[in-house]
Structures are given as structure tokens and as C-alpha cells.
Design an enzyme around this catalytic site. Sequence first.
Site, PDB file in Angstrom:
ATOM      1  N   GLY A 186      11.188  24.073  16.258  1.00 55.79           N
ATOM      2  CA  GLY A 186      12.506  24.099  16.612  1.00 55.79           C
ATOM      3  C   GLY A 186      13.416  23.146  15.622  1.00 55.79           C
ATOM      4  O   GLY A 186      13.180  22.889  14.449  1.00 55.79           O
ATOM      5  N   SER A 200       8.272  21.867  12.624  1.00 50.62           N
ATOM      6  CA  SER A 200       7.043  22.550  13.031  1.00 50.62           C
ATOM      7  C   SER A 200       6.019  21.569  13.233  1.00 50.62           C
ATOM      8  O   SER A 200       5.747  20.695  12.798  1.00 50.62           O
ATOM      9  CB  SER A 200       6.913  23.404  11.888  1.00 50.62           C
ATOM     10  OG  SER A 200       7.952  24.496  11.675  1.00 50.62           O
ATOM     11  N   LYS A 211       3.228  17.198  12.480  1.00 51.66           N
ATOM     12  CA  LYS A 211       4.388  17.631  12.634  1.00 51.66           C
ATOM     13  C   LYS A 211       4.932  17.393  11.188  1.00 51.66           C
ATOM     14  O   LYS A 211       4.848  16.728  10.421  1.00 51.66           O
ATOM     15  CB  LYS A 211       5.038  16.552  13.543  1.00 51.66           C
ATOM     16  CG  LYS A 211       6.653  16.879  13.569  1.00 51.66           C
ATOM     17  CD  LYS A 211       7.373  15.855  14.483  1.00 51.66           C
ATOM     18  CE  LYS A 211       8.735  15.876  14.349  1.00 51.66           C
ATOM     19  NZ  LYS A 211       9.412  15.126  14.928  1.00 51.66           N
ATOM     20  N   ASP A 265      16.858  11.763  22.755  1.00 53.84           N
ATOM     21  CA  ASP A 265      16.770  13.167  22.957  1.00 53.84           C
ATOM     22  C   ASP A 265      15.562  13.338  23.922  1.00 53.84           C
ATOM     23  O   ASP A 265      14.648  14.088  23.802  1.00 53.84           O
ATOM     24  CB  ASP A 265      16.255  13.741  21.774  1.00 53.84           C
ATOM     25  CG  ASP A 265      16.231  15.368  21.574  1.00 53.84           C
ATOM     26  OD1 ASP A 265      17.052  15.896  22.459  1.00 53.84           O
ATOM     27  OD2 ASP A 265      15.637  15.925  20.697  1.00 53.84           O
TER      28      ASP A 265
END
Length: 841
Positions: free
Chosen positions: A536, A540, A555, A652
Site C-alpha cells: 500500500g 511492501s 518491510k 495513522d
Amino acid sequence: MARWSFKEALRLVFLVIVVLQINFLSTEVVAQETAKISTSWRNNNHSVANVTRALLYPYYTFNDSSGPFMQIILLKEIRPRVGYACGFVSNGTDDSFVFSIGIVHYRTDFVGVHYWSDLDVVWFANRNKPIRENGTLQFLPDGNLILKDADGTLVWSTSTSNKGVVGMKVMETGNLVLHDGNNQTVWQSFDHPTDTLLPGQKLVDGQTLVARLSETSWNEGNYYLLVNHQGLFAFYKSNSPQMYFNFFIRGERESIETSYVKAVNGTLALYISSAEPNEPDAVFSKPSSMKYIRYDYDGHFRVYNEENRPVDLLADFLSECDYPTVCGSLALCSGGQCSCPSGFERSDNQNNSGCVEINPTKCDGPRSHGLLHLTDVYYFNYVDSDAAVLKATDIESCRWLCLRNCSCKAVLFQHFFSNFSRGNCFLPSPVLSLISDGKQRNDFESSAFIKISNDMSNTSGSSASSKRKGIIAGLTAGIFCLSVVILGICIVRRKKQSTEEDVETYWEQLSGMPVRFSFQELQDATGNFSKLLGEGGFGSVFEGVLKNEEKIAVKQPNSLGQGKKEFLAEVQTIGSIHHINLVRLIGFCVENHHRLLVYEFMNNGSLDKWIFSKDSVQPTLDWLIRRNIIHDIAKGLAYLHEECRQKIVHLDIKPQNILLDENLCAKVSDFGLSKSIDKDQNQIVTTLRGTPGYLAPEWLSSFITEKADVYSFGVVVMEIICLRKNFDMSESEDRVHLLDLFRRKDEEDRLIDIIESNDEDTRLNISDMIRTMKLALWCLRSDFTQRPSMSAAVKVMEGTLDPEINLEHQTLDFNPLAAIRRKSEFETTVSVPPSVLSGPR
């Protein structure tokens, strides 16, 4: 006596067989008007018709037209040789059939056989689930009318079991009715409109007309029309429905009767909260007579008369260019004529006509693409006053909103003539037809910015002269570059070597750093990054296994422009925090251009897959597990906010960033957007970051505290309780926005209504669920100073503190910004300049 030849005798035999077949067929075509229970019909006689057509053609045909074919079950004659019929209908293009009602015209040939020539289909039972040959319609003894496919699968039902139904008939109005022993209607097709209204039929509040997908497909398409207590409205179905027509009825209504429109005498009468025999609030009138009114696949609402000359009821309100798909995606409409913007060409895809880029844009950041500015270009969705993503903003902020969003294809800026510097910003998705008619509309004007590749600007409009000049300039530049290339290489190598030494020195001086892996080690551990776990805006994530057989998640962040020092500083921050409810950072990799983070592997993935899944294969989490997850998230955030050396604001928080281990314990992850605040610092100033739908209202000012996380936590709590997204277009209109629904039910003191499930788990825990909702209410205060700390939220979950509920309802504001309230075009994390959010609430 003349002797017949063998050929003539064979022809006579065929003729006798055919006459017998036609007479058998005529008993099926000219069907009865009524049917009783315990009757069934099989969809197979169309094959007989095909045999008949083959043997007698061209002397006889079963259907004179090339249009749809019907095997008639019931037929009600309304005038000589014209009637309403119901039966199995095929469009003639494939082996699929729909149980339908249609207007048929039929004749009688010289041998007394009845056959029809024209068919107008006006109602469908199963248009989205057609059946095949040998499917059956069954009128069961219990009064239920059901439709099954050839394999016995149930496709459609009237759901009238045990309601006293004894018969079925087609009325002279075209209404298919199931009635009881007293001839009272139990079920009728008029209550279930599809895309057509017959004379006398109503479309009431709560019902919709859904247009066909295309001229040849009866499936539900993208256009729908509805009526409610405010008026008549038409939409194009998309991520966020795009309104292209509204007819408001203003003023107070004395009656509380249901609103509706009614087709009568060639008109469409609109009744808004008024009951017959009162006069209608509005009448849409065109022809003097009609067969039916159809909401067509192109969004037009047309009256069809006996001469089949359709007239558009909305012609007085909409021009040809006002319809969303008149020219297709990204095409320009002017006077009903279509064209493409510069750098675009007509699409070859007939199913999605419109304009496509000659050189497709790439999502490599704003530098990879630009915006083509078109003045005096409008969009039909301006009729929807809530459609703006940003209101009272400036044109540059509107442009940047599209440039920074990969999914944005075009953005439109509308401003009033009295204020050229401020206006509304529209990001339609998908982008449908644009209006370029060269005339000003009402009291505002509009500009469009269409995204194009930067390569396009280098290739379009080039002349032979400019090419020659380019070649000469290129040669000159090449000679110059060649003269300095050796010196440049030396400088770059020396600078790179110095930088690498500085970074290595910086890394060695840092304490408490996690394990540093080489890129080769992680490449081997992940099988060359072959097993993707997710991707996203954050980057990745790949699954891997270290040599000690420990499973890991690697990641690869999207951190363009971030240097090694900045990346290592971020690693140091994340690596220094340790809590059972935070995903543990095992190590990292910084090697050449590679930046990788190595996390502990979480067996059960992210929370969104558990609470948003509608797949019956995925088990539903019971309340105790969901309650523990909420508690875990609160504890993780409380640690970040209050127990670290510096406050860490995550910025977030959403279900996708909550991971579950093998025991379904929750851990907060993805700190790519987090910010640190000193203990004596009250707030941070930062650009907009996070995910729309979870953003706190104070993002309008860009002065952010840890209470922004508290607001996001409140949204997640509501989603966990209700097992649905905070914005869900599959819900009914009044339940699309979960937080709006939450606010209304809280004001009515009916929070229990939000919980739709009535299983034993819910009934046993309803009081605890309501208490947790009140915690969410506390966290969702628009004034961040009234929200609790996360440590207070932990205490509420542990039962040692009651949620604060003695706050006035008017302080709630779940919709401070159109970009937060509506479904944003950003499906991933975004970062937008503060100017985008400038202006009043």
C-alpha cells in the site's frame, strides 16, 4: 389420377407435422389469464419454436422481430391483439432467460395459429441471475412463487409462503398479482419496480429504478433514480454516487404520507409528503399518451408511446452534455458532440468508451506527470452540493491534491465570480464526461486539470524545426558534458566515499540499535522477496525466515528522498520502544539504495481482515476477543503517549495497522508517519498525514497533539463493535456513514440500534458493548481537549473508570471536512500540504 412424387409426399408429411407442432405451441403462446397453486412451468418450449421456424421459414415465423423472445405463461388481453404477458424471456443472444412481464402484439395466421411479433419487456424478476434452458417456475401449494435454475438452484421467490395465496393473474394494468381466497392482493410486481413504470404505477420513497446495463443487457447498470421527502434524484453509481439531477420540493408539508412519483396520462406526477386526492407538487409532462416510462441505460428518463417514439421527461432540465456517460470517461462534450483533450485519444474499448492517454502517466511522484489546464470546463456533479472534496480552498491546493494522489485522473475547481481566489475542489471517481460548452453556468465558473505524463509535454506539438533545434542543442550539450564527465566522476566518487564513512560513523555511535542485516541476508530469508504479505502507501511487506528459523516480516518502506541518517534515526526511535502491544522491530538494512525494516511475524495478519470480512469462511470474532483487542490497542497507544522518553504520536491508527498474533492479541504497527514530541511540548505542527476517515478535526489547523491518535482510536473502536467500515456504500442510505449514524443514535439515546446482530453472544454482552461505545463517544469529541488520555481509555476498558458522557451533543462534529466525511480518493496513506486544508469549517 395424378401421381405425387416422393419429394411432394415428403413435403406434405412435414407440413402435417409442423401444423400439429404449431397447434401444440399455440396452446402455450396464447396462454391463460390466471393460474392456481400447485402449478409449474418448464422453460423448454422455445426449442419447439426454433424447429417450427426452421421448417416453415419464410412462410411462418414465431417472432417477426429480431428482438427478445418470450415463452408465454399468462396473457391478459387489453385490446384486440395486444396484451400483457409474463413468461420466460431471452434476448436471443445466449442461452439465458429471465422471468419477465412484457407488452406483446400477436396475430392469427390462416390456419388459426396465434403468434406474436413485438415484445416490450417492462419488468424483471431475476435480471441479475438469469436461468438456463429447463429452468422452472413453480407455484407451490403453500402460495409461494419460486424460480429455479436447471440444476435446481433457487434464483428468485415472492416469499409468500403460508399467506393465504390461492392464485396468480396478470391484470389489465400489467401488474402481476398473487391473491388470496377473497381476491385480495398479497404480492404484486408493482411493489418491486425495476427500470420501468407502467400507467398507474408508483415509485415510492424507499424504492429505486435501476437502469439496464446496456441496450442489449438487462442486468442492473450504473444509473439509479429515487424519490424521497425532498424530491426526485438521479445518480450514477460509483465509489461515492455521483448525482446528476435533482428536483427539490421546498416548504413544509402537513401530511406524513409516503412520498412517491406516479406514471399517469403520459406524465410523471411527483407527490412529496402529500396524499391523494391532493394535487401533485410537480408534474413532468411531455406526450399525451404512453405505454410506459423507462429509466434507460444512458441515464435518460423517457416516455414511450404507441408509436415507439421516446420523449425525454428531463429534457427541460438537462442538456445532452449533462448526462454522465454521454461521451465516456475523460471526454469533452460540447453541443452533444464528443472530443478528447490534448494528449488523449478515443478508447478502442466499446464497453468503456471515452478517452485514454496516448502516453500513460506513471505514479513516480509529482515530477513524473503534470496537469493539463482546461478553462470553462464543467462537471455534472456540481448539482450535488456535498460533492466537493474541499470547500473554500484555493486553486493551487486543488491542483496539488491531484498531483500527490496516484489515483487522481482529473480535478475540477469551481469558484464564484465574486471570489476568484476561493472555491470548491472536486475529485470525481471515476471521471465521467466533462462539459465543454463555452458558456457560463449560473453564477460560477469552472476549470479542469487533467493529469498527463510529462513525456507528453515533450512530444506533443513538436515541429520539424523544433526537432532540428533540439538535435543541435543536444550535440552541443553532449560535447560540453563529455568535457567534464571525468572530473564529475571523480568528484562524485570522493563525495560518496565521504558520505558512506560519515554514515557508518554515525551508525556506530548510536546506542540501543537493533540488529543490522545485509541485503543478501534478507534476500535469502525472503526467497528473493517472493512471498508478498501486503502492500500500500506504506510500502511492501514480505514474509521470510531467518537462519535460526525465526519467521519475520520484511518491510520495504516508501521513503523517497529520505537519507541514510534520517532512516537510521527513525530506526533508533522505533527500536528503542518495547511493549507487548507494539510490533517488535527485530532489525534493519541500510545498504546502497536499499532501506528495509525487519519485524516480528504476526500469524493472524491485520485486524481489518477479521472485522470487515463478509466471507463466511472467515470466523467472526466474539465480543470477548474484540474487547481484548480494543484493550490491547489502548495499552499500546498509552505506552507511546505517556511511558516513552518522548511522546510518540502514531498519526495513522486504523485496522490495517493493527496486527494480531497467534493468540489474537493486538499489536500496533507501522510507525512510518509517527512524530516525536518532547515531554514539555504541547503540540506539533505537521503536514496532513494519515488516512481519510480516521483523521481528527484539528487537522484543519495542522496543530496536532497525541489526541489525534485518540480520535482515530475512537473510530476503530466503533468499527470493531459494529464489524463494518466507517464508510460503507453497501449499507442503506441512512447508514452509509457509521459516525453520522452513531451521532444520531446517541442523541436519541438509542445506541443499541447500531448493533444489528442479535445472537447469544451479543445479548449476553450488550451492556458492556454500550459502555465501550460511550468510550468511543468520549474519544470522538471534536474539541481535542475534551478527549480522554489513552491511559484513561485503558482504565475504562479495565472497569476502574467510567467514560465521560456529560457533554453537550452540539460539541460533536464528525464531519468537519468534506474530505473526511466522504469517501476519499486516497485509498492509501497521504501527505498533503497544509494549504489544502485552509479555510473555515
